[in-house]
Design a protein around this motif. Structure first.
Motif, mmCIF file in Angstrom:
data_model
loop_
_atom_site.group_PDB
_atom_site.id
_atom_site.type_symbol
_atom_site.label_atom_id
_atom_site.label_comp_id
_atom_site.label_asym_id
_atom_site.label_seq_id
_atom_site.Cartn_x
_atom_site.Cartn_y
_atom_site.Cartn_z
ATOM 1 N N GLY A 30 0.775 -1.231 0.000
ATOM 2 C CA GLY A 30 0.000 0.000 0.000
ATOM 3 C C GLY A 30 0.807 1.282 0.000
ATOM 4 O O GLY A 30 0.242 2.373 -0.011
ATOM 5 N N LYS A 31 2.137 1.162 0.022
ATOM 6 C CA LYS A 31 2.986 2.358 0.065
ATOM 7 C C LYS A 31 3.830 2.454 -1.204
ATOM 8 O O LYS A 31 4.111 1.454 -1.864
ATOM 9 N N ILE A 32 4.253 3.688 -1.524
ATOM 10 C CA ILE A 32 5.031 3.935 -2.748
ATOM 11 C C ILE A 32 6.506 3.665 -2.493
ATOM 12 O O ILE A 32 7.078 4.171 -1.529
ATOM 13 N N ASN A 33 7.103 2.860 -3.344
ATOM 14 C CA ASN A 33 8.547 2.671 -3.343
ATOM 15 C C ASN A 33 9.129 3.697 -4.324
ATOM 16 O O ASN A 33 9.095 3.513 -5.534
ATOM 17 N N PHE A 34 9.659 4.788 -3.768
ATOM 18 C CA PHE A 34 10.090 5.900 -4.611
ATOM 19 C C PHE A 34 11.312 5.549 -5.456
ATOM 20 O O PHE A 34 11.510 6.101 -6.533
ATOM 21 N N ALA A 35 12.131 4.613 -4.984
ATOM 22 C CA ALA A 35 13.276 4.178 -5.785
ATOM 23 C C ALA A 35 12.785 3.477 -7.058
ATOM 24 O O ALA A 35 13.296 3.708 -8.160
ATOM 25 N N LYS A 36 11.750 2.613 -6.908
ATOM 26 C CA LYS A 36 11.174 1.944 -8.073
ATOM 27 C C LYS A 36 10.496 2.940 -9.010
ATOM 28 O O LYS A 36 10.552 2.810 -10.231
ATOM 29 N N LEU A 37 9.851 3.938 -8.416
ATOM 30 C CA LEU A 37 9.191 4.952 -9.233
ATOM 31 C C LEU A 37 10.207 5.699 -10.088
ATOM 32 O O LEU A 37 9.978 5.961 -11.276
ATOM 33 N N GLN A 38 11.369 6.023 -9.495
ATOM 34 C CA GLN A 38 12.432 6.678 -10.262
ATOM 35 C C GLN A 38 12.882 5.804 -11.428
ATOM 36 O O GLN A 38 13.096 6.288 -12.540
ATOM 37 N N GLU A 39 12.993 4.495 -11.165
ATOM 38 C CA GLU A 39 13.426 3.575 -12.224
ATOM 39 C C GLU A 39 12.398 3.541 -13.359
ATOM 40 O O GLU A 39 12.759 3.532 -14.535
ATOM 41 N N GLU A 40 11.121 3.520 -12.990
ATOM 42 C CA GLU A 40 10.075 3.483 -14.006
ATOM 43 C C GLU A 40 10.067 4.754 -14.850
ATOM 44 O O GLU A 40 9.708 4.739 -16.028
#
Length: 622
Positions: A30-40
């Motif tokens: 339920g929480k955002i993984n900001f490292a993964k978001l940067q990769e995307e």
């Protein structure tokens, strides 16, 4: 029975849900993984110290304020309105930050054009600070702008170390919320002077995106210069223009007064024309440098950069008559017909006073309607009409002004509607800032700016009809609904244990004692995100008042002592109003009661089952 949420739309939760739809893989538990978001997004870690960043003291708090839901509501004020039952226009009194939050559901992506003339940062009175509670009097006291007797306390002096920051903190959340209301083909125009134009440009680049910057138009605001100026006479204002979409295009304006060079001396059947000579190429290429032979055998050499078109294309244009040789055969001309002109892109230099007006003219406009000279800095109707034209507003588009002032925007909308027979609608928002006790406005009976704005709209509408007595303006909307910002009609739980017994007694009736059914009705419209000008029909069913909003989109009963017989009669009424959806096997109707409306708990329980039998499964209590 579901309980209606008393807060405005939660923008953070809404954004998170949108992000889940686009990037479901960046969520974990339920929480955002900001490292993964940067990769995307294909981004890499940067040195923050070397990155361009526009910031100021209080920016984080300004962002938080923009995302905090409002717990207020808008209360209807029928007695100060005009044509209440039929008008599609709104005049809203209150702090525009809270009002913009409350409009997020009802008007999300619904506004075609926003115009604002916000307070210029001149070091004088600066009343917009954000901490809303109850009503405007409490709001001004809490924010330290007035004392308990209503005397103003706060200014934004240029000796203040947060001179620019305070202004930016005021503007940021309002513009952030305003952007949400713009349609995908919407546009915003912001009047500003030199004091903050550079900061406002950076702020809008961040909120709307640099790619959506359209223009910094210069409006000549005065018809004569100031002879007493110490350095330069300031004769203009800026108008920053940003679109919601970078593909947005302004409407081209055809100015026939400047097209007098179009003539028709040889009675050309296509009408007036102009023989020009723009045939040279802006990009010289070898295949565009060729000779032309005229009807007299004269050889015409290409211009320095070559011809604009290939030899084949020019030959085709000669055959159609678009390109013609002069009588002596020594030159060629391109014929442009007036009937083919689509207008020219609007200039960002607004110096034609006949087209966009000036400040002295706007003072006279207001004086013609309200002769007491009650407002210092109105904008001219011509300026707003021009903006309404080039922004592409038409038909029933919504126009928003959340620093409404003397209500020039409302006046201009009614004026242009009377000219092109459209039905544009306005939403004006204005803080009911008190007028100075020594001012002409106060002495004339106008205790706050909103009273000036409302009176101007009333008189402007009637004047437009009088000035156009020879036209049929029966469908022209010159009315407006007045709504006023206040605290929610629904009581909040007070956790003060010293008054526990009284609090428990108060919680039995959760609606405030001084609020009317109409107050509660408009809060329900806001929470459901319905247009606040939808038609509302009152129906008496078994002695109870039932409100039918938007032809069955929402049915509300706020009376007490509701019995099963009343519920069954309401269900029958809904059945007659709302078409049954065969595919979803239900009626698209929402029914709202007060939580304490029912005669007893059995009626409340059975009401849901009765409505389900009529294929109505959305029943809510407040």
């Amino acid at each position: 029975m579901t309980q209606l949420d008393s807060k405005s739309m939660n923008i953070i939760n809404d954004n998170i849900e949108k992000l889940k739809q686009i990037f479901p893989e960046v969520f974990s538990e339920g929480k955002i993984n900001f490292a993964k978001l940067q990769e995307e997004l294909g981004t890499f870690a940067e040195d923050e110290a070397e990155r361009y960043n526009f910031t100021w003291a209080g920016k984080s708090e300004a962002k938080r304020i923009a995302q905090t839901p409002s717990t207020g509501t808008l209360r209807p004020c029928k007695e100060e309105s005009k044509d209440w039952d039929t008008t599609q226009n709104l005049y809203i009194e209150g702090d525009n930050l809270e009002v913009l939050k409350l409009l997020q559901k009802s008007y999300h992506k619904q506004v075609k054009m926003i115009y604002i003339d916000p307070p210029y940062n001149t070091g004088k009175d600066f009343v917009y600070k954000d901490n809303f509670k109850d009503n405007i009097k409490n709001y001004l006291e809490i924010t330290g702008q007035v004392d308990s007797e209503g005397n103003r306390l706060s200014t934004n002096s240029d000796t203040n170390g947060r001179y620019h920051s305070d202004w930016l903190n005021m503007m940021y959340p309002r513009l952030k919320l305003a952007r949400n209301l713009l349609k995908d083909d919407g546009v915003i125009f912001i009047s500003i002077d030199d004091n903050e134009v550079a900061n406002l440009r950076k702020l809008c680049d961040e909120i709307f995106g640099e790619d959506n910057f359209v223009a910094d138009s210069i409006w000549r605001s005065t018809d004569n210069s100031n002879n007493d100026a110490k350095q330069f006479s300031s004769d203009y204002n800026h108008t920053l223009i940003y679109s919601k979409n970078p593909a947005w295009q302004p409407v081209k304006i055809s100015d026939s007064a400047k097209q007098t060079h179009f003539k028709n001396p040889d009675n050309d059947p296509k009408g007036a024309y102009f023989d020009g000579n723009p045939l040279n190429s802006p990009n010289p290429r070898e295949n565009l440098t060729y000779d032309l032979v005229s009807q007299t055998g004269y050889i015409i050499k290409p211009p320095k950069n070559g011809w604009r078109w290939s030899k084949e294309t020019i030959q085709e244009k000669i055959e159609t008559g678009e390109i013609r040789f002069t009588e002596d055969g020594k030159a060629i001309r391109r014929r442009t017909y007036l009937c083919d002109m689509q207008g020219l892109p609007p200039s960002n230099l607004w110096i034609d006073l006949d087209k966009t007006g000036h400040n002295r003219q706007s003072k006279y406009e207001l004086l013609k309607m309200i002769p007491e000279d009650i407002f210092d800095t109105p904008k001219p109707v011509k300026l707003l009409k021009y903006i309404l034209e080039i922004s592409g507003t038409k038909e029933d588009d919504i126009v928003l002004d959340f620093f409404s002032g003397s209500a020039t925007t409302a006046h201009s909308v009614m004026q242009i509607n009377s000219e092109d027979c459209s039905k544009r609608k306005f939403i004006c928002i204005q803080l009911p800032e008190e007028t100075d006790g020594k001012s002409k406005a106060y002495k004339a009976g106008y205790k706050n700016i909103c009273e000036i704005g409302k009176e101007r709209i009333r008189r402007a509408g009637e004047k437009i009809r009088t000035d156009n007595a020879d036209k049929d303006l029966s469908n022209l909307d010159i009315g407006f609904k007045v709504l006023k910002l206040d605290s929610s009609n629904i009581k909040t739980w007070d956790s003060n244990f010293e008054n526990l017994e009284q609090n428990l007694l108060d919680s039995v009736e959760n609606i405030k004692a001084d609020r009317s059914p109409q107050d509660l009705l408009y809060e329900i419209l806001l929470k459901y995100g319905l247009d606040l000008t939808l038609p509302i029909e009152e129906k008496n069913i078994h002695g109870k008042i039932v409100y039918n909003i938007g032809y069955g989109a929402l049915v509300v009963c706020l009376d007490d002592e509701i019995t099963i017989e009343v519920v069954e009669a309401i269900a029958e009424y809904i059945k007659s109003q709302v078409v049954y959806d065969e595919e979803k096997k239900k009626r698209h109707a929402r029914v709202v009661f007060k939580d304490k409306s029912f005669a007893d708990t059995n009626v409340k329980t059975n009401a849901i089952q009765v409505l389900k039998q009529f294929d109505i499964d959305e029943v809510v209590s407040v």
